[in-house]
Design an enzyme around this catalytic site. Structure first.
Site, mmCIF file in Angstrom:
data_model
loop_
_atom_site.group_PDB
_atom_site.id
_atom_site.type_symbol
_atom_site.label_atom_id
_atom_site.label_comp_id
_atom_site.label_asym_id
_atom_site.label_seq_id
_atom_site.Cartn_x
_atom_site.Cartn_y
_atom_site.Cartn_z
ATOM 1 C CG ASP A 1 -6.565 -7.897 0.864
ATOM 2 O OD1 ASP A 1 -6.690 -8.897 1.606
ATOM 3 O OD2 ASP A 1 -7.427 -7.004 0.807
ATOM 4 C CG ASP B 157 -6.174 -8.480 10.412
ATOM 5 O OD1 ASP B 157 -5.460 -8.625 11.420
ATOM 6 O OD2 ASP B 157 -7.085 -7.641 10.360
ATOM 7 C CG PHE C 124 -7.245 0.105 8.845
ATOM 8 C CD1 PHE C 124 -7.945 -1.096 8.794
ATOM 9 C CD2 PHE C 124 -7.502 1.070 7.890
ATOM 10 C CE1 PHE C 124 -8.901 -1.322 7.801
ATOM 11 C CE2 PHE C 124 -8.450 0.854 6.896
ATOM 12 C CZ PHE C 124 -9.145 -0.348 6.859
HETATM 13 P P1 IMP Z 1 -8.859 -11.562 8.113
HETATM 14 O O1 IMP Z 1 -10.051 -12.363 7.677
HETATM 15 O O2 IMP Z 1 -9.052 -10.923 9.458
HETATM 16 O O3 IMP Z 1 -7.532 -12.263 7.971
HETATM 17 O O4 IMP Z 1 -8.801 -10.268 7.208
HETATM 18 C C1 IMP Z 1 -8.766 -10.331 5.876
HETATM 19 C C2 IMP Z 1 -9.553 -9.207 5.243
HETATM 20 O O5 IMP Z 1 -9.767 -8.086 6.112
HETATM 21 C C3 IMP Z 1 -8.759 -8.683 4.100
HETATM 22 O O6 IMP Z 1 -9.140 -9.329 2.918
HETATM 23 C C4 IMP Z 1 -9.092 -7.229 4.067
HETATM 24 O O7 IMP Z 1 -10.201 -7.011 3.222
HETATM 25 C C5 IMP Z 1 -9.489 -6.872 5.470
HETATM 26 N N1 IMP Z 1 -8.390 -6.176 6.189
HETATM 27 C C6 IMP Z 1 -7.629 -6.663 7.199
HETATM 28 N N2 IMP Z 1 -6.718 -5.758 7.598
HETATM 29 C C7 IMP Z 1 -6.914 -4.644 6.843
HETATM 30 C C8 IMP Z 1 -6.271 -3.358 6.773
HETATM 31 O O8 IMP Z 1 -5.328 -3.024 7.505
HETATM 32 N N3 IMP Z 1 -6.756 -2.503 5.845
HETATM 33 C C9 IMP Z 1 -7.785 -2.805 5.006
HETATM 34 N N4 IMP Z 1 -8.411 -3.997 5.029
HETATM 35 C C10 IMP Z 1 -7.981 -4.924 5.940
#
Ligand code: IMP
Ligand code: MG
Length: 184
Positions: free
Chosen positions: A102, A105, A155
């Protein structure tokens, strides 16, 4: 009656904008994977809506599977570790895996899931996310081949993304009103 979208402070991407971009990504993937053995690997639960739209936007025979990962465990800030709740079920040996997420981040989820997929010996592994957050410095910098949209470092919810497991079914992507978090 109170609608789900009334909880949004602003809409970043409309349903139409998302649909157009997903069709473009599908067309690009269709070109890139012609003659290959494509398997989409969706990351539960956030990538579910994107996966279901993207698979239908790809006009090649292909398969999809699902893996489970979570890093947030409620709240709006990443907790810094990724829990795997479901492995790949399909045989990926010699096939072309495309991991569907999705949002890109911190990059931790992509990195952990890529390692998990690698164990299954696919011929190739690429990454695809509908959203990429513009963060000042990423924990894991990765080469994500397909990106839908770059969004500001806020967010967001909707189109699969949740706040405490809600708002995933919003058709658009937006930012929640501050009072929604304040209620906690
Ligand atoms: P990462 O591992 O930090 O890259 O984040 C990935 C996961 O964090 C995604 O699959 C989302 O489930 C969650 N996530 C990151 N940013 C957001 C946001 O802005 N809203 C909701 N979920 C997020
Ligand atoms: Mg999440």
């Amino acid at each position: 009656m109170r609608r789900l979208e009334d909880d949004l402070e602003k809409v970043l991407l409309t349903e139409e904008e998302l649909a157009i971009r997903v069709r473009e990504l599908g067309a690009q993937i269709t070109e890139d994977y012609r003659g290959r053995d494509l398997v989409l690997i969706g990351i539960l639960r956030g990538a579910l809506m994107f996966l279901s739209d993207l698979t239908r936007a790809i006009s090649l025979p292909h398969a999809f599977d699902l893996v489970g990962a979570s890093s947030y465990h409620g709240g709006t800030a990443s907790k810094g570790f990724v829990r795997i709740s479901k492995d790949v079920d399909m045989n990926l040996e010699g096939r072309d895996a495309l991991i569907i997420e999705d949002i890109y981040d911190t990059g931790r989820t992509f990195s952990v899931i890529r390692d998990l997929v690698r164990v299954h010996n696919p011929r190739s592994i690429e990454l695809c996310a509908i959203l990429r957050k513009e963060v000042p410095s990423r924990t894991v910098e990765l080469d994500v081949k397909y990106i839908g949209f770059d969004i500001p470092n806020e967010f967001v919810v909707g189109y699969g993304l949740d706040y405490e497991e809600r708002y995933r079914n919003l058709r658009m992507v937006g930012v929640l009103k501050p009072e929604i978090y304040a209620k906690k």
